[in-house]
Design an enzyme around this catalytic site. Structure first.
Site, PDB file in Angstrom:
ATOM      1  N   HIS A   6       3.001   1.454   4.057  1.00 18.28           N
ATOM      2  CA  HIS A   6       1.818   0.602   4.129  1.00 18.28           C
ATOM      3  C   HIS A   6       2.037  -0.659   3.304  1.00 18.28           C
ATOM      4  O   HIS A   6       1.734  -0.701   2.113  1.00 18.28           O
ATOM      5  CB  HIS A   6       0.600   1.386   3.616  1.00 18.28           C
ATOM      6  CG  HIS A   6      -0.715   0.654   3.722  1.00 18.28           C
ATOM      7  ND1 HIS A   6      -1.898   1.205   3.276  1.00 18.28           N
ATOM      8  CD2 HIS A   6      -1.029  -0.555   4.217  1.00 18.28           C
ATOM      9  CE1 HIS A   6      -2.882   0.354   3.486  1.00 18.28           C
ATOM     10  NE2 HIS A   6      -2.388  -0.725   4.053  1.00 18.28           N
ATOM     11  N   HIS A   8       1.597  -5.063   3.773  1.00 16.18           N
ATOM     12  CA  HIS A   8       1.161  -6.185   4.616  1.00 16.18           C
ATOM     13  C   HIS A   8       1.865  -7.447   4.143  1.00 16.18           C
ATOM     14  O   HIS A   8       2.135  -7.618   2.950  1.00 16.18           O
ATOM     15  CB  HIS A   8      -0.353  -6.389   4.507  1.00 16.18           C
ATOM     16  CG  HIS A   8      -1.162  -5.204   4.897  1.00 16.18           C
ATOM     17  ND1 HIS A   8      -1.177  -4.704   6.178  1.00 16.18           N
ATOM     18  CD2 HIS A   8      -1.991  -4.394   4.172  1.00 16.18           C
ATOM     19  CE1 HIS A   8      -1.988  -3.652   6.222  1.00 16.18           C
ATOM     20  NE2 HIS A   8      -2.490  -3.439   5.021  1.00 16.18           N
ATOM     21  N   ARG A  72      -0.967  -9.352   7.424  1.00 18.89           N
ATOM     22  CA  ARG A  72      -1.985  -9.222   6.377  1.00 18.89           C
ATOM     23  C   ARG A  72      -3.280  -8.663   6.972  1.00 18.89           C
ATOM     24  O   ARG A  72      -3.882  -9.272   7.873  1.00 18.89           O
ATOM     25  CB  ARG A  72      -2.240 -10.604   5.796  1.00 18.89           C
ATOM     26  CG  ARG A  72      -3.138 -10.592   4.591  1.00 18.89           C
ATOM     27  CD  ARG A  72      -3.222 -11.985   3.986  1.00 18.89           C
ATOM     28  NE  ARG A  72      -3.784 -11.911   2.657  1.00 18.89           N
ATOM     29  CZ  ARG A  72      -3.741 -12.907   1.778  1.00 18.89           C
ATOM     30  NH1 ARG A  72      -3.147 -14.045   2.097  1.00 18.89           N
ATOM     31  NH2 ARG A  72      -4.276 -12.764   0.584  1.00 18.89           N
ATOM     32  N   ALA A  73      -3.735  -7.538   6.430  1.00 25.14           N
ATOM     33  CA  ALA A  73      -4.897  -6.856   7.018  1.00 25.14           C
ATOM     34  C   ALA A  73      -6.169  -7.685   6.887  1.00 25.14           C
ATOM     35  O   ALA A  73      -6.953  -7.805   7.830  1.00 25.14           O
ATOM     36  CB  ALA A  73      -5.085  -5.492   6.357  1.00 25.14           C
ATOM     37  N   SER A  74      -6.385  -8.279   5.718  1.00 21.92           N
ATOM     38  CA  SER A  74      -7.646  -8.995   5.503  1.00 21.92           C
ATOM     39  C   SER A  74      -7.713 -10.271   6.338  1.00 21.92           C
ATOM     40  O   SER A  74      -8.781 -10.863   6.478  1.00 21.92           O
ATOM     41  CB  SER A  74      -7.820  -9.325   4.020  1.00 21.92           C
ATOM     42  OG  SER A  74      -6.814 -10.221   3.594  1.00 21.92           O
ATOM     43  N   HIS A 179      -7.334   0.640   9.886  1.00 23.39           N
ATOM     44  CA  HIS A 179      -7.444  -0.350   8.799  1.00 23.39           C
ATOM     45  C   HIS A 179      -8.361  -1.493   9.228  1.00 23.39           C
ATOM     46  O   HIS A 179      -8.060  -2.207  10.167  1.00 23.39           O
ATOM     47  CB  HIS A 179      -6.059  -0.888   8.456  1.00 23.39           C
ATOM     48  CG  HIS A 179      -5.937  -1.427   7.056  1.00 23.39           C
ATOM     49  ND1 HIS A 179      -6.809  -2.368   6.537  1.00 23.39           N
ATOM     50  CD2 HIS A 179      -5.063  -1.135   6.061  1.00 23.39           C
ATOM     51  CE1 HIS A 179      -6.456  -2.622   5.288  1.00 23.39           C
ATOM     52  NE2 HIS A 179      -5.416  -1.894   4.966  1.00 23.39           N
ATOM     53  N   HIS A 225      -5.421   4.012   1.914  1.00 23.96           N
ATOM     54  CA  HIS A 225      -6.132   4.040   0.640  1.00 23.96           C
ATOM     55  C   HIS A 225      -6.470   5.481   0.273  1.00 23.96           C
ATOM     56  O   HIS A 225      -7.610   5.819  -0.042  1.00 23.96           O
ATOM     57  CB  HIS A 225      -7.385   3.157   0.695  1.00 23.96           C
ATOM     58  CG  HIS A 225      -7.145   1.874   1.445  1.00 23.96           C
ATOM     59  ND1 HIS A 225      -7.704   1.614   2.664  1.00 23.96           N
ATOM     60  CD2 HIS A 225      -6.337   0.822   1.168  1.00 23.96           C
ATOM     61  CE1 HIS A 225      -7.267   0.438   3.100  1.00 23.96           C
ATOM     62  NE2 HIS A 225      -6.443  -0.071   2.223  1.00 23.96           N
ATOM     63  N   GLU A 286       0.851  -0.381  -0.594  1.00 20.39           N
ATOM     64  CA  GLU A 286       0.129  -1.578  -0.149  1.00 20.39           C
ATOM     65  C   GLU A 286       0.402  -2.782  -1.041  1.00 20.39           C
ATOM     66  O   GLU A 286      -0.444  -3.669  -1.173  1.00 20.39           O
ATOM     67  CB  GLU A 286      -1.393  -1.327  -0.009  1.00 20.39           C
ATOM     68  CG  GLU A 286      -2.022  -2.300   0.989  1.00 20.39           C
ATOM     69  CD  GLU A 286      -3.508  -2.075   1.237  1.00 20.39           C
ATOM     70  OE1 GLU A 286      -4.108  -1.189   0.618  1.00 20.39           O
ATOM     71  OE2 GLU A 286      -4.066  -2.813   2.086  1.00 20.39           O
ATOM     72  N   ARG A 292      -3.228  -6.415  -8.034  1.00 21.92           N
ATOM     73  CA  ARG A 292      -1.880  -6.868  -8.382  1.00 21.92           C
ATOM     74  C   ARG A 292      -1.616  -6.850  -9.879  1.00 21.92           C
ATOM     75  O   ARG A 292      -0.548  -7.225 -10.329  1.00 21.92           O
ATOM     76  CB  ARG A 292      -1.668  -8.288  -7.836  1.00 21.92           C
ATOM     77  CG  ARG A 292      -1.915  -8.350  -6.349  1.00 21.92           C
ATOM     78  CD  ARG A 292      -1.625  -9.708  -5.740  1.00 21.92           C
ATOM     79  NE  ARG A 292      -2.052  -9.697  -4.339  1.00 21.92           N
ATOM     80  CZ  ARG A 292      -1.839 -10.675  -3.479  1.00 21.92           C
ATOM     81  NH1 ARG A 292      -1.188 -11.751  -3.863  1.00 21.92           N
ATOM     82  NH2 ARG A 292      -2.255 -10.590  -2.223  1.00 21.92           N
TER      83      ARG A 292
END
Lengths: 340, 340
Positions: A6, A8, A72-74, A179, A225, A286, A292
């Protein structure tokens, strides 16, 4: 080998964001604008630079080998514009992942973004899955259970709306990670905290109440998650299966639903290992993602999840290898056998 | 003494449901119907009968003493009708709790339902809080963070919309449990699984991003169902506080936010005890509630949460007493000192 299932591409060069802004500008003029794919000009050097100091650096530092890598998921932003918007954007995002795979074949293997769009037929997603798996060599996909971006008004995962996609995933032997993308209703939801975790939990419950796995016994879905709230409330979900006269979770879900290890502290990982069958846990971090920073309690990165697996006293080395590699190779059936 | 801080009156006589159905019938004819309170005829014997075989029986069997008791959460239904609907319904629901307190003063202490209604001013809630605390002797209230019933379109908990209610709660020294009602959008949400746990998690994140506790340092809010997904993802939330440049959770939240113990298996309770400060954990079971069955793995009721606290090896007896009683007396400042 340590496979992070996982990751991105959160550090793409600015041209990608500029392309997206141009799409939004066109939509602001006319919401029905039919997007054409156009071009995103990024050189190989720029691609290298975007990951050398980010994902690749962290792979080296943390001792992981390869990341199953998706856009990128977001930024998937399925709610933006119309289906043509989503198709053009998605193809570019996936194409960049493909180029990274070519540049770093030992470090990245692709998982596809799908060109979902609220209310649109699922056909475009089926086609993009065929393209990315058949032509680009991707081995997984991300399926957004709420393409509205926080309003939860679309069909639940048990709805037949999704069935052509599930059918293609089974045919191609490609698993899906459930996701969501960024939340639009941000005063209410915060994307990487409450929205992601809620969507994970909602997805699990929808699948529990569906006949998806009776209809697609080979379908494999990963709840990211760490499975949202589900492992912490495993007793509640086992009890709800009983209350709702559903079969036990061990029978109904455990051949098909998997959890990753994106849980950013040791006690959470220990709980996950305690309640979810070992066969159903896939290593992931992730990175570079939602969190971060460095945990002041440990002095280590919150999202350096390899440490929590390494430190989990209950695991044997063979069990660690299963989480780091064996389970992921089984679930991602197209993971290259010659990559070792 | 063992205080269960989270119990709903889920076994009310049928007349209460009939009253509600009559409200809905009137609204079907005219959505703007102005409800008058009217009457719900239930005898004391019927009230006794409704709890003798339910909450009281389980208190005795499980060895708990007193329950902080509120109307059935899934029936609050704040989305139904208009503010007059909600006011009349809420007053009846609270009145029944008051009558149970009179019948069983050693077993039940009231917490109020509030007459919320989407888009309506908060004033009715302030008045009902004053009535139930001042006239009926209630010591807490349930605050629904999503009175739309699953659409999450109202003001988040940090919005000044809520401030007159927070002010009154502080003035009266009454804590609030953040608790949604039944989900309307049931193909998407399942009430007691995904909706409750999502709302808990969403509420915590909203509070993290707000200045509520800077503005109301004395306000006390309980996130039920073990804090939703938050304790399992405590590292993520600590890390998000850092990413979002918020103060550490230990400073910003722990004087004001509490978790109950409605987590229906031992590993979940052990995690809760492991990550959340002991001062912030209040014993609760939510019996007779979402999960009423027996866990085949233990042979005991899923929601007999006292067992998990009793069996938690990390707790001393003094710490158990704090969870069972001390913390709850502190948070519910109006808990009767003479009840022992």
């Amino acid at each position: 080998m340590i496979i992070d299932c996982h990751g991105h591409y959160t550090t793409a060069p600015a041209q990608l964001g500029a392309y997206r802004e141009a799409q939004k500008t066109a939509l602001a003029g006319d919401p029905d604008t039919v997007a054409s794919k156009g071009t995103v000009r990024i050189s190989d050097d720029e691609l290298r630079e975007s990951v050398e100091g980010a994902q690749l650096k962290l792979q080296r530092e943390r001792g992981t080998d390869v990341t199953i890598f998706s856009p990128r998921a977001s930024w998937m932003g399925h709610h933006v514009g119309n289906s043509s918007t989503s198709r053009a954007w998605t193809e570019h995002c996936n194409d960049l992942i493909y180029r990274l795979m070519q540049l770093y074949p030992a470090n990245f293997i692709g998982a596809a973004q799908l060109p979902q769009s609220p209310g649109a037929p699922i056909d475009d997603c089926v086609r993009e899955l065929e393209r990315t798996v058949g032509e680009l060599g991707f081995i997984g996909c991300n399926l957004n259970p709420d393409p509205t971006g926080g309003f939860f008004t679309g069909p639940p995962l048990g709805d037949r709306y999704w069935y052509p996609l599930y059918e293609k995933m089974c045919e191609l032997e490609v698993p899906g990670m459930i996701h969501v993308s960024g939340a639009c209703n941000t005063p209410y939801f915060q994307t990487t905290g409450s929205y992601y975790l809620s969507a994970d939990t909602i997805a699990f419950m929808q699948l529990m109440q569906s006949s998806v796995f009776a209809d697609f016994p080979e379908l494999k879905l990963i709840i990211p998650h760490g499975g949202g709230a589900v492992p912490y409330h495993w007793g509640r979900f086992r009890g709800l299966a009983d209350m709702l006269k559903l079969p036990p979770l061990s029978e109904a879900m455990m051949n098909n639903v998997f959890s990753d290890t994106c849980v950013y502290h040791q006690p959470g990982i220990d709980l996950l290992l305690d309640v979810i069958p070992l066969d159903n846990i896939l290593f992931a971090s992730e990175m570079v993602g939602a969190v971060r920073g460095i945990d002041p309690e440990t002095g280590e990165y919150f999202d350096d999840t390899k440490r929590y697996i390494d430190n989990a006293a209950r695991l044997t080395d063979a069990q660690r290898a299963q989480i780091f590699e064996g389970n992921t190779r089984r679930v991602f059936a197209r993971f290259p056998a010659n990559l070792k």
